[in-house]
Design a protein around this motif. Structure first.
Motif, PDB file in Angstrom:
ATOM      1  N   TYR A   6       0.826  -1.203   0.000  1.00  0.00           N
ATOM      2  CA  TYR A   6       0.000   0.000   0.000  1.00  0.00           C
ATOM      3  C   TYR A   6       0.864   1.258   0.000  1.00  0.00           C
ATOM      4  O   TYR A   6       1.936   1.288   0.619  1.00  0.00           O
ATOM      5  CB  TYR A   6      -0.895   0.041   1.245  1.00  0.00           C
ATOM      6  CG  TYR A   6      -1.971  -1.006   1.279  1.00  0.00           C
ATOM      7  CD1 TYR A   6      -3.282  -0.699   0.927  1.00  0.00           C
ATOM      8  CD2 TYR A   6      -1.681  -2.312   1.669  1.00  0.00           C
ATOM      9  CE1 TYR A   6      -4.278  -1.665   0.963  1.00  0.00           C
ATOM     10  CE2 TYR A   6      -2.665  -3.281   1.703  1.00  0.00           C
ATOM     11  CZ  TYR A   6      -3.961  -2.955   1.352  1.00  0.00           C
ATOM     12  OH  TYR A   6      -4.938  -3.917   1.385  1.00  0.00           O
ATOM     13  N   ASP A   7       0.360   2.278  -0.648  1.00  0.00           N
ATOM     14  CA  ASP A   7       0.916   3.627  -0.547  1.00  0.00           C
ATOM     15  C   ASP A   7       0.249   4.296   0.652  1.00  0.00           C
ATOM     16  O   ASP A   7      -0.970   4.488   0.669  1.00  0.00           O
ATOM     17  CB  ASP A   7       0.612   4.393  -1.836  1.00  0.00           C
ATOM     18  CG  ASP A   7       1.132   5.829  -1.820  1.00  0.00           C
ATOM     19  OD1 ASP A   7       1.462   6.350  -0.738  1.00  0.00           O
ATOM     20  OD2 ASP A   7       1.189   6.438  -2.908  1.00  0.00           O
ATOM     21  N   VAL A   8       1.059   4.621   1.678  1.00  0.00           N
ATOM     22  CA  VAL A   8       0.515   5.306   2.856  1.00  0.00           C
ATOM     23  C   VAL A   8       1.201   6.656   3.040  1.00  0.00           C
ATOM     24  O   VAL A   8       1.346   7.148   4.158  1.00  0.00           O
ATOM     25  CB  VAL A   8       0.641   4.441   4.132  1.00  0.00           C
ATOM     26  CG1 VAL A   8      -0.316   3.263   4.076  1.00  0.00           C
ATOM     27  CG2 VAL A   8       2.076   3.988   4.360  1.00  0.00           C
ATOM     28  N   SER A   9       1.623   7.258   1.926  1.00  0.00           N
ATOM     29  CA  SER A   9       2.210   8.596   2.014  1.00  0.00           C
ATOM     30  C   SER A   9       1.194   9.590   2.564  1.00  0.00           C
ATOM     31  O   SER A   9       1.565  10.600   3.167  1.00  0.00           O
ATOM     32  CB  SER A   9       2.721   9.043   0.643  1.00  0.00           C
ATOM     33  OG  SER A   9       1.705   8.945  -0.345  1.00  0.00           O
ATOM     34  N   THR A  10      -0.086   9.299   2.368  1.00  0.00           N
ATOM     35  CA  THR A  10      -1.174  10.023   3.030  1.00  0.00           C
ATOM     36  C   THR A  10      -1.911   9.003   3.888  1.00  0.00           C
ATOM     37  O   THR A  10      -2.793   8.286   3.395  1.00  0.00           O
ATOM     38  CB  THR A  10      -2.132  10.655   2.003  1.00  0.00           C
ATOM     39  OG1 THR A  10      -1.395  11.492   1.109  1.00  0.00           O
ATOM     40  CG2 THR A  10      -3.204  11.484   2.703  1.00  0.00           C
ATOM     41  N   PRO A  11      -1.556   8.888   5.174  1.00  0.00           N
ATOM     42  CA  PRO A  11      -2.075   7.784   5.988  1.00  0.00           C
ATOM     43  C   PRO A  11      -3.593   7.713   6.064  1.00  0.00           C
ATOM     44  O   PRO A  11      -4.153   6.622   6.212  1.00  0.00           O
ATOM     45  CB  PRO A  11      -1.455   8.047   7.369  1.00  0.00           C
ATOM     46  CG  PRO A  11      -0.209   8.819   7.083  1.00  0.00           C
ATOM     47  CD  PRO A  11      -0.551   9.684   5.908  1.00  0.00           C
ATOM     48  N   VAL A  12      -4.258   8.848   5.946  1.00  0.00           N
ATOM     49  CA  VAL A  12      -5.711   8.839   6.042  1.00  0.00           C
ATOM     50  C   VAL A  12      -6.352   8.205   4.809  1.00  0.00           C
ATOM     51  O   VAL A  12      -7.521   7.819   4.835  1.00  0.00           O
ATOM     52  CB  VAL A  12      -6.245  10.271   6.268  1.00  0.00           C
ATOM     53  CG1 VAL A  12      -6.116  11.119   5.008  1.00  0.00           C
ATOM     54  CG2 VAL A  12      -7.674  10.253   6.783  1.00  0.00           C
ATOM     55  N   ARG A  13      -5.564   8.054   3.733  1.00  0.00           N
ATOM     56  CA  ARG A  13      -6.081   7.457   2.505  1.00  0.00           C
ATOM     57  C   ARG A  13      -5.113   6.395   1.985  1.00  0.00           C
ATOM     58  O   ARG A  13      -4.418   6.615   0.981  1.00  0.00           O
ATOM     59  CB  ARG A  13      -6.319   8.534   1.434  1.00  0.00           C
ATOM     60  CG  ARG A  13      -7.476   9.465   1.744  1.00  0.00           C
ATOM     61  CD  ARG A  13      -7.804  10.369   0.562  1.00  0.00           C
ATOM     62  NE  ARG A  13      -6.675  11.250   0.249  1.00  0.00           N
ATOM     63  CZ  ARG A  13      -6.448  12.414   0.853  1.00  0.00           C
ATOM     64  NH1 ARG A  13      -7.263  12.835   1.812  1.00  0.00           N
ATOM     65  NH2 ARG A  13      -5.416  13.160   0.511  1.00  0.00           N
ATOM     66  N   PRO A  14      -5.012   5.254   2.640  1.00  0.00           N
ATOM     67  CA  PRO A  14      -4.125   4.199   2.132  1.00  0.00           C
ATOM     68  C   PRO A  14      -4.609   3.711   0.770  1.00  0.00           C
ATOM     69  O   PRO A  14      -5.807   3.503   0.563  1.00  0.00           O
ATOM     70  CB  PRO A  14      -4.235   3.103   3.193  1.00  0.00           C
ATOM     71  CG  PRO A  14      -5.555   3.343   3.856  1.00  0.00           C
ATOM     72  CD  PRO A  14      -5.764   4.826   3.836  1.00  0.00           C
ATOM     73  N   ARG A  15      -3.673   3.532  -0.144  1.00  0.00           N
ATOM     74  CA  ARG A  15      -4.029   3.108  -1.506  1.00  0.00           C
ATOM     75  C   ARG A  15      -3.336   1.789  -1.827  1.00  0.00           C
ATOM     76  O   ARG A  15      -2.113   1.704  -1.771  1.00  0.00           O
ATOM     77  CB  ARG A  15      -3.607   4.174  -2.520  1.00  0.00           C
ATOM     78  CG  ARG A  15      -3.906   3.800  -3.976  1.00  0.00           C
ATOM     79  CD  ARG A  15      -3.476   4.907  -4.918  1.00  0.00           C
ATOM     80  NE  ARG A  15      -2.029   5.130  -4.903  1.00  0.00           N
ATOM     81  CZ  ARG A  15      -1.163   4.433  -5.652  1.00  0.00           C
ATOM     82  NH1 ARG A  15      -1.594   3.456  -6.446  1.00  0.00           N
ATOM     83  NH2 ARG A  15       0.130   4.720  -5.595  1.00  0.00           N
ATOM     84  N   GLU A  16      -4.140   0.782  -2.128  1.00  0.00           N
ATOM     85  CA  GLU A  16      -3.546  -0.501  -2.493  1.00  0.00           C
ATOM     86  C   GLU A  16      -2.825  -0.373  -3.829  1.00  0.00           C
ATOM     87  O   GLU A  16      -3.400   0.078  -4.821  1.00  0.00           O
ATOM     88  CB  GLU A  16      -4.606  -1.589  -2.577  1.00  0.00           C
ATOM     89  CG  GLU A  16      -4.018  -2.958  -2.895  1.00  0.00           C
ATOM     90  CD  GLU A  16      -5.052  -4.061  -2.932  1.00  0.00           C
ATOM     91  OE1 GLU A  16      -5.170  -4.709  -3.985  1.00  0.00           O
ATOM     92  OE2 GLU A  16      -5.745  -4.266  -1.907  1.00  0.00           O
ATOM     93  N   ILE A  17      -1.560  -0.794  -3.839  1.00  0.00           N
ATOM     94  CA  ILE A  17      -0.769  -0.785  -5.069  1.00  0.00           C
ATOM     95  C   ILE A  17      -0.898  -2.124  -5.776  1.00  0.00           C
ATOM     96  O   ILE A  17      -1.201  -2.189  -6.968  1.00  0.00           O
ATOM     97  CB  ILE A  17       0.709  -0.474  -4.756  1.00  0.00           C
ATOM     98  CG1 ILE A  17       0.834   0.909  -4.110  1.00  0.00           C
ATOM     99  CG2 ILE A  17       1.554  -0.555  -6.027  1.00  0.00           C
ATOM    100  CD1 ILE A  17       2.225   1.220  -3.598  1.00  0.00           C
ATOM    101  N   THR A  18      -0.667  -3.195  -5.038  1.00  0.00           N
ATOM    102  CA  THR A  18      -0.823  -4.533  -5.608  1.00  0.00           C
ATOM    103  C   THR A  18      -0.819  -5.557  -4.487  1.00  0.00           C
ATOM    104  O   THR A  18      -0.563  -5.230  -3.322  1.00  0.00           O
ATOM    105  CB  THR A  18       0.308  -4.845  -6.618  1.00  0.00           C
ATOM    106  OG1 THR A  18      -0.033  -6.011  -7.365  1.00  0.00           O
ATOM    107  CG2 THR A  18       1.635  -5.086  -5.909  1.00  0.00           C
TER     108      THR A  18
END
Length: 373
Positions: free
Chosen positions: A99-111
């Motif tokens: 996950y991309d958690v560069s913005t912790p409030v909006r974790p984004r699944e990468i793969t």
């Protein structure tokens, strides 16, 4: 509020129990033991007023109880949970989630990287490579694998190592029952992986060439000791010119009358001949019959000095000073309140943040934050 000597509670977050907690830049990432809870992301900058920022779920019969974060990336495990009898969805495959958690409030699944069998149990992550314990087709039990996340969207295996006897597809035959010898998790220091291997003790692996990890040595004390080896934690500094591992056995898979799990100090100055030189057990665990999950479980893997915080299952948080490796001693302790709806404390994992605050997760309920006095 819990009670302690040399430690004081400064915060508490009620919530589902967890298997691991890490804290980066004032944000705690909690991997939960049971679905539907997967990973919680929590603002802990004010420990008296913790605030959930985001959460990720998991399907029935599975869990995502381990988590690591570095350089804006979060890696979590995906695994079938044998302690959960709920039917697992037919399309579930274990592995890791990135996950991309560069913005912790909006974790984004990468793969997701997927594998056969149960999935991945535990791992280390340094921002580039994941050092993990997956099940793989053709192998008995989890093995050690290195995964390169240079491109997080396209994880690439770098290398693997297994104990001879695990690769049954290659004609090997295990000399142990079922999956007794299996990788629990590696921890990297320099060009070495210090890798716990359950009822086969631990091994030290040379990863100078990551594509071809090589065995340096190993040490196995099961039998005579019944409990499996959970963690082999290298100290990143010498003590009086010598190098040491802090080794934790996990207080499971034994009979009540057998010796409860404890902590070992192992001299690895001559890494080809690791030598146990000291041990520690909590006062009161004196050889009388004890139920499992009473004693030792997991040290804090972020080492900041000779005082090592330990999650000691039913005995809460223990601060063990290892400055004398032959005689490690307790210098502080904290006992959380028994979580609501449970019958006793079950401290499962512990970490520290850059402020020196200590985070103790109970495997059934709640995250307690304490400070050293």
């Amino acid at each position: 509020m819990g009670t302690g000597v040399g430690l004081r509670e400064v915060g508490y977050l009620d919530g589902a129990g967890g298997g691991q907690v890490v804290v980066v830049d004032g944000v705690a990432y909690v991997g939960h033991m049971r679905s539907p809870h997967g990973t919680s992301i929590v603002d802990v900058r004010d420990p008296k007023n913790c605030r959930e920022l985001a959460k990720i779920g998991m399907p029935p019969g599975t869990h995502s109880h381990k988590v690591r974060v570095a350089d804006g990336l979060m890696v979590v495990n995906h695994e079938i949970n044998n302690a959960d009898s709920s039917p697992v969805p037919a399309d579930f495959r274990g592995g890791i989630g990135i996950y991309d958690v560069s913005t912790p409030v909006r974790p984004r699944e990468i793969t997701r990287w997927k594998t056969e069998g149960k999935g991945v149990h535990r791992f280390d992550f340094d921002g580039r490579h994941v050092y993990m314990s997956p099940t793989l087709e053709g192998y008995v039990g989890t093995i050690m694998m290195i995964m390169d996340l240079k491109d997080p969207a396209r994880p690439q295996e770098t290398g693997r190592w297994w104990m001879p006897g695990q690769w049954t597809a290659g004609g090997e035959q295990p000399s142990w029952p079922q999956t007794a010898h299996r990788c629990h998790h590696p921890l990297r220091l320099g060009n070495r992986l210090y890798t716990s291997y359950w009822l086969a003790g631990f091994v030290i692996l040379d990863i100078e060439d990551m594509s071809k990890p090589k065995l340096v040595s190993g040490l196995d004390w099961s039998p005579p000791f019944a409990c499996p080896t959970h963690t082999a934690l290298p100290l990143p500094f010498d003590i009086r010119g010598r190098r040491y591992l802090v080794v934790a056995d996990e207080d499971v898979q034994r009979k009540d009358a057998e010796v409860a799990a404890f902590m070992w100090m192992v001299d690895i100055t001559d890494e080809r001949h690791p030598a146990p030189v000291g041990s520690f057990q909590v006062e009161g665990i004196d050889g009388a019959p004890q139920p499992t999950m009473t004693a030792c479980h997991q040290p804090c893997e972020k080492v900041t000095g000779t005082e090592i915080p330990f999650a000691w299952f039913a005995h809460g948080l223990r601060m063990i000073d290892v400055k004398d490796p032959h005689g490690p001693r307790e210098v502080a302790h904290f006992m959380p309140d028994v979580p609501q709806g449970t019958d006793r404390v079950s401290s499962n994992d512990v970490t520290v943040d850059d402020r020196g605050l200590i985070y103790l997760i109970d495997r059934r309920r709640g995250l307690t934050i304490v400070e050293r006095l």
